[in-house]
Design a protein around this motif. Structure first.
Motif, short mmCIF file in Angstrom:
data_model
loop_
_atom_site.label_atom_id
_atom_site.label_comp_id
_atom_site.label_asym_id
_atom_site.label_seq_id
_atom_site.Cartn_x
_atom_site.Cartn_y
_atom_site.Cartn_z
N LYS A 68 39.34 74.22 39.35
CA LYS A 68 40.66 73.69 39.03
C LYS A 68 40.73 73.13 37.61
N LEU A 69 39.61 72.63 37.09
CA LEU A 69 39.56 72.02 35.77
C LEU A 69 38.37 72.60 35.01
N LEU A 70 38.62 73.05 33.78
CA LEU A 70 37.55 73.62 32.96
C LEU A 70 37.73 73.17 31.52
N ASN A 71 36.72 72.46 31.00
CA ASN A 71 36.73 72.02 29.61
C ASN A 71 35.69 72.84 28.86
N LEU A 72 36.16 73.74 28.02
CA LEU A 72 35.29 74.58 27.18
C LEU A 72 35.42 74.20 25.71
N SER A 73 35.98 73.04 25.43
CA SER A 73 36.18 72.60 24.05
C SER A 73 34.87 72.64 23.27
N GLY A 74 34.88 73.36 22.16
CA GLY A 74 33.69 73.44 21.32
C GLY A 74 32.68 74.49 21.75
N CYS A 75 32.99 75.27 22.76
CA CYS A 75 32.09 76.37 23.18
C CYS A 75 32.33 77.55 22.23
#
Length: 109
Positions: A68-75
């Motif tokens: 439901k939530l995915l943080n890929l910031s900076g990947c």
């Protein structure tokens, strides 16, 4: 071994970060975790984990249908192909952070 041990408890959310005590996730560790426990996961935070390969990021789509939530910031290695695969495979995804994902273009978004 010197890493976190996963017990039988449900794994609904996890965050990967470099451990100041010396334990660092490797790409292969994360890929194994996703394939073994991904069906349980609803939230993943991989912020600033530029070492994660496109192949491992694709496994999020392969093994995390309840996400439901995915943080890929900076990947930095996230590709259009991986993003499209994740988005099409994770139908419940309500939050996605792509800040600083230099490999993603408007075509995928």
């Amino acid at each position: 071994g010197g890493g976190p041990q996963l017990g039988p408890t449900p794994l609904s959310a996890f965050e990967v970060h470099d451990d100041p005590n010396g334990f660092a996730y490797r790409d292969s560790n994360l890929a194994a975790l996703l394939s073994e426990r991904g069906g349980e996961v609803e939230e993943i935070n991989l912020e600033a984990m530029s070492w994660i390969s496109p192949a491992t990021l694709m496994k999020i789509g392969d093994f995390c249908p309840n996400l439901k939530l995915l943080n890929l910031s900076g990947c930095a290695q996230l590709t259009n192909r991986a993003l499209i695969h994740i988005a099409s495979s994770c139908a419940l995804l309500a939050y996605l952070n792509l800040g600083g994902c230099v490999g993603v273009t408007g075509e995928a978004i």
